[in-house]
Write an enzyme that holds these catalytic residues in place. Structure first.
Site, PDB file in Angstrom:
ATOM      1  N   CYS A 115     -13.201  -9.134  -6.397  1.00 39.22           N
ATOM      2  CA  CYS A 115     -12.504  -9.634  -7.593  1.00 39.22           C
ATOM      3  C   CYS A 115     -13.463 -10.211  -8.637  1.00 39.22           C
ATOM      4  CB  CYS A 115     -11.466 -10.685  -7.206  1.00 39.22           C
ATOM      5  SG  CYS A 115     -10.203 -10.033  -6.112  1.00 39.22           S
ATOM      6  N   HIS A 256      -9.689 -15.166 -13.486  1.00 38.54           N
ATOM      7  CA  HIS A 256      -9.210 -14.150 -12.546  1.00 38.54           C
ATOM      8  C   HIS A 256      -7.756 -14.472 -12.179  1.00 38.54           C
ATOM      9  CE1 HIS A 256      -8.805 -11.480  -9.253  1.00 38.54           C
ATOM     10  NE2 HIS A 256      -8.857 -12.420  -8.324  1.00 38.54           N
ATOM     11  N   ASN A 286      -2.436  -9.371  -8.691  1.00 40.49           N
ATOM     12  CA  ASN A 286      -3.891  -9.428  -8.634  1.00 40.49           C
ATOM     13  C   ASN A 286      -4.429  -7.993  -8.597  1.00 40.49           C
ATOM     14  OD1 ASN A 286      -6.570  -9.709  -7.940  1.00 40.49           O
ATOM     15  ND2 ASN A 286      -6.218 -11.156  -6.258  1.00 40.49           N
TER      16      ASN A 286
HETATM   17  N1  COA Z   1       7.141 -14.229   1.904  1.00 46.68           N
HETATM   18  C1  COA Z   1       7.634 -15.244   2.617  1.00 46.68           C
HETATM   19  N2  COA Z   1       6.866 -16.025   3.385  1.00 46.68           N
HETATM   20  C2  COA Z   1       5.552 -15.754   3.434  1.00 46.68           C
HETATM   21  C3  COA Z   1       4.973 -14.708   2.720  1.00 46.68           C
HETATM   22  C4  COA Z   1       5.823 -13.916   1.930  1.00 46.68           C
HETATM   23  N3  COA Z   1       5.373 -12.874   1.206  1.00 46.68           N
HETATM   24  N4  COA Z   1       3.655 -14.687   2.959  1.00 46.68           N
HETATM   25  C5  COA Z   1       3.408 -15.687   3.805  1.00 46.68           C
HETATM   26  N5  COA Z   1       4.550 -16.348   4.110  1.00 46.68           N
HETATM   27  C6  COA Z   1       4.756 -17.479   4.973  1.00 46.68           C
HETATM   28  C7  COA Z   1       3.637 -17.687   5.940  1.00 46.68           C
HETATM   29  O1  COA Z   1       3.827 -16.854   7.062  1.00 46.68           O
HETATM   30  C8  COA Z   1       3.785 -19.146   6.295  1.00 46.68           C
HETATM   31  O2  COA Z   1       4.791 -19.248   7.256  1.00 46.68           O
HETATM   32  P1  COA Z   1       4.625 -20.284   8.493  1.00 46.68           P
HETATM   33  O3  COA Z   1       4.498 -21.624   7.831  1.00 46.68           O
HETATM   34  O4  COA Z   1       5.885 -20.074   9.230  1.00 46.68           O
HETATM   35  O5  COA Z   1       3.397 -19.825   9.189  1.00 46.68           O
HETATM   36  C9  COA Z   1       4.372 -19.757   5.010  1.00 46.68           C
HETATM   37  O6  COA Z   1       4.795 -18.654   4.204  1.00 46.68           O
HETATM   38  C10 COA Z   1       3.437 -20.600   4.211  1.00 46.68           C
HETATM   39  O7  COA Z   1       2.191 -20.003   4.125  1.00 46.68           O
HETATM   40  P2  COA Z   1       1.035 -20.730   3.382  1.00 46.68           P
HETATM   41  O8  COA Z   1      -0.235 -20.026   3.739  1.00 46.68           O
HETATM   42  O9  COA Z   1       1.132 -22.178   3.549  1.00 46.68           O
HETATM   43  O10 COA Z   1       1.416 -20.435   1.870  1.00 46.68           O
HETATM   44  P3  COA Z   1       0.595 -20.827   0.614  1.00 46.68           P
HETATM   45  O11 COA Z   1       1.319 -21.828  -0.170  1.00 46.68           O
HETATM   46  O12 COA Z   1      -0.851 -21.083   0.934  1.00 46.68           O
HETATM   47  O13 COA Z   1       0.636 -19.451  -0.224  1.00 46.68           O
HETATM   48  C11 COA Z   1      -0.769 -17.549  -0.648  1.00 46.68           C
HETATM   49  C12 COA Z   1       0.128 -18.275   0.350  1.00 46.68           C
HETATM   50  C13 COA Z   1      -1.331 -16.293   0.003  1.00 46.68           C
HETATM   51  C14 COA Z   1       0.065 -17.162  -1.852  1.00 46.68           C
HETATM   52  C15 COA Z   1      -1.897 -18.494  -1.083  1.00 46.68           C
HETATM   53  O14 COA Z   1      -2.510 -19.022   0.038  1.00 46.68           O
HETATM   54  C16 COA Z   1      -2.954 -17.816  -1.912  1.00 46.68           C
HETATM   55  O15 COA Z   1      -2.717 -17.457  -3.055  1.00 46.68           O
HETATM   56  N6  COA Z   1      -4.171 -17.708  -1.371  1.00 46.68           N
HETATM   57  C17 COA Z   1      -5.301 -17.212  -2.144  1.00 46.68           C
HETATM   58  C18 COA Z   1      -5.105 -15.783  -2.468  1.00 46.68           C
HETATM   59  C19 COA Z   1      -6.248 -15.285  -3.221  1.00 46.68           C
HETATM   60  O16 COA Z   1      -6.742 -15.911  -4.107  1.00 46.68           O
HETATM   61  N7  COA Z   1      -6.629 -14.096  -2.846  1.00 46.68           N
HETATM   62  C20 COA Z   1      -7.549 -13.305  -3.511  1.00 46.68           C
HETATM   63  C21 COA Z   1      -8.814 -13.963  -3.825  1.00 46.68           C
HETATM   64  S1  COA Z   1      -9.529 -12.886  -4.961  1.00 46.68           S
END
Ligand code: COA
Length: 336
Positions: A115, A256, A286
């Site tokens: 990215c 980004h 993204n």
């Molecule tokens: N729909 C519903 N629930 C989902 C889900 C979806 N699409 N994806 C994950 N969950 C669930 C998880 O399984 C977790 O459940 P659990 O608590 O029972 O285990 C719950 O949601 C919470 O997950 P969590 O990791 O706390 O969520 P979050 O607030 O951190 O958001 C992301 C998840 C992926 C959106 C976030 O962590 C993120 O944006 N990370 C960085 C991504 C990024 O920048 N990536 C690219 C870098 S270039």
């Protein structure tokens, strides 16, 4: 020897026609529009057609950028393609695009910085032009992430989309004058965001397919989230210090586009109100290396930039890699 000035003289983007909404995902995995939107800011993303490749999208963006810069393909000395979803492991997607646009006099290579690919590419382009090695470089970011997304994995499938952007970067303006560009990397957590199959470590086999290793995997979204904020905040502070700029100097922040919550934290840190932060992830998700180029295109289309407006660019991606840059809007070429 005086260094050459470096300008982004044109910036174009291309997104495929197919739209995939959060509601579409509700029918595929256990998720909801409410969850996706509240956690990421994303509403929909574009998905390339089956027969539309990364090089096809990159070619579309590149042809638009050449036209906008009033350059011919033969004016180009070097093609750089930033992508983590190339047409093939080799030859490079840059070579494939070179042939498609007919840039017969150019060298061509891919840049793999996930990215952060656009900022890594910008830094390479800047160095070649500043040194006088090349005068015109075509930087292309293109991603067909839908080709490597596991549509059974709700943790990742909702986050990503397809799209491309391209810039003609030259030693003569007007355009966006490229200021400081800083890069960083830390390979110690590379397994947090990766695709393990298909390379020399895990060559493609029935086993790698069964283990779903040919898909992008993010093992700890929260760790990636926190590291992204930390590294982009550090990169932003470092570049402001190096360029001797303060928050008041930032006319627009072009980050980004991975997660709106990450962007909001950074905007707050750098004291930039959200009206001056460019966000496109609501519509495109993204698109990895392509996000900043697509966002820049949206900003330029709005025609709100005034002479000497400064743009802060920040990126973070798999590797981990990160980068920051300052651009200054110039209506006329600046001669030293
Ligand atoms: N729909 C519903 N629930 C989902 C889900 C979806 N699409 N994806 C994950 N969950 C669930 C998880 O399984 C977790 O459940 P659990 O608590 O029972 O285990 C719950 O949601 C919470 O997950 P969590 O990791 O706390 O969520 P979050 O607030 O951190 O958001 C992301 C998840 C992926 C959106 C976030 O962590 C993120 O944006 N990370 C960085 C991504 C990024 O920048 N990536 C690219 C870098 S270039």
């Amino acid at each position: 020897m005086a260094h050459q000035n470096v300008y982004i003289v044109s910036n174009s983007s291309y997104v495929p026609k197919g739209v995939m909404t959060n509601q579409d995902f509700e029918k595929m995995v256990d998720t909801s529009d409410q969850w996706i939107h509240s956690r990421t800011g994303i509403r929909e993303r574009r998905i390339a057609a089956e027969d539309e490749s990364t090089s096809d999208m990159g070619t579309n963006a590149a042809l638009k950028a050449l036209k906008a810069a009033k350059k011919r393909a033969d004016d180009i000395d070097l093609i750089l393609v930033a992508t983590l979803s190339p047409d093939f492991i080799f030859p490079s997607t840059a070579c494939i695009i070179q042939e498609k646009i007919g840039a017969s006099k150019s060298a061509a290579m891919d840049i793999q910085a996930a990215c952060s690919g656009f900022l890594y590419g910008l830094s390479v382009a800047k160095a070649y032009i500043q040194s006088g090695t090349y005068n015109n470089i075509l930087l292309i970011s293109s991603e067909k992430l839908s080709a490597i997304i596991d549509y059974e994995d709700r943790n990742t499938c909702v986050l990503f989309g397809d799209g491309a952007a391209a810039q003609v970067i030259s030693n003569e303006g007007p355009g966006l004058l490229v200021g400081e560009v800083l890069l960083g990397a830390d390979g110690s957590q590379s397994e947090l965001l990766c695709m393990q199959g298909g390379g020399s470590r895990n060559p493609a086999s029935i086993e790698t397919v069964k283990q779903r290793l040919h898909y992008l995997k993010m093992t700890d979204g929260q760790a990636v989230f926190k590291t992204a904020i930390k590294k982009m905040a550090e990169a932003g502070s470092r570049i402001m210090q190096k360029a001797n700029l303060t928050s008041d100097d930032i006319a627009f922040f072009v980050p980004h586009q991975a997660n709106l919550r990450i962007i909001e934290v950074l905007a707050k840190k750098f004291n930039v109100p959200m009206e001056r932060v460019v966000t496109t992830l609501q519509k495109y998700g993204n698109t990895s290396a392509s996000t900043i180029g697509i966002a820049l295109d949206e900003l330029l289309q709005r025609k709100v930039l005034k002479e000497d407006d400064k743009l802060l660019l920040l990126a973070f991606g798999s590797g981990f890699t990160w980068g920051s840059a300052f651009l200054t809007f110039k209506k006329e070429d600046q001669h030293d």
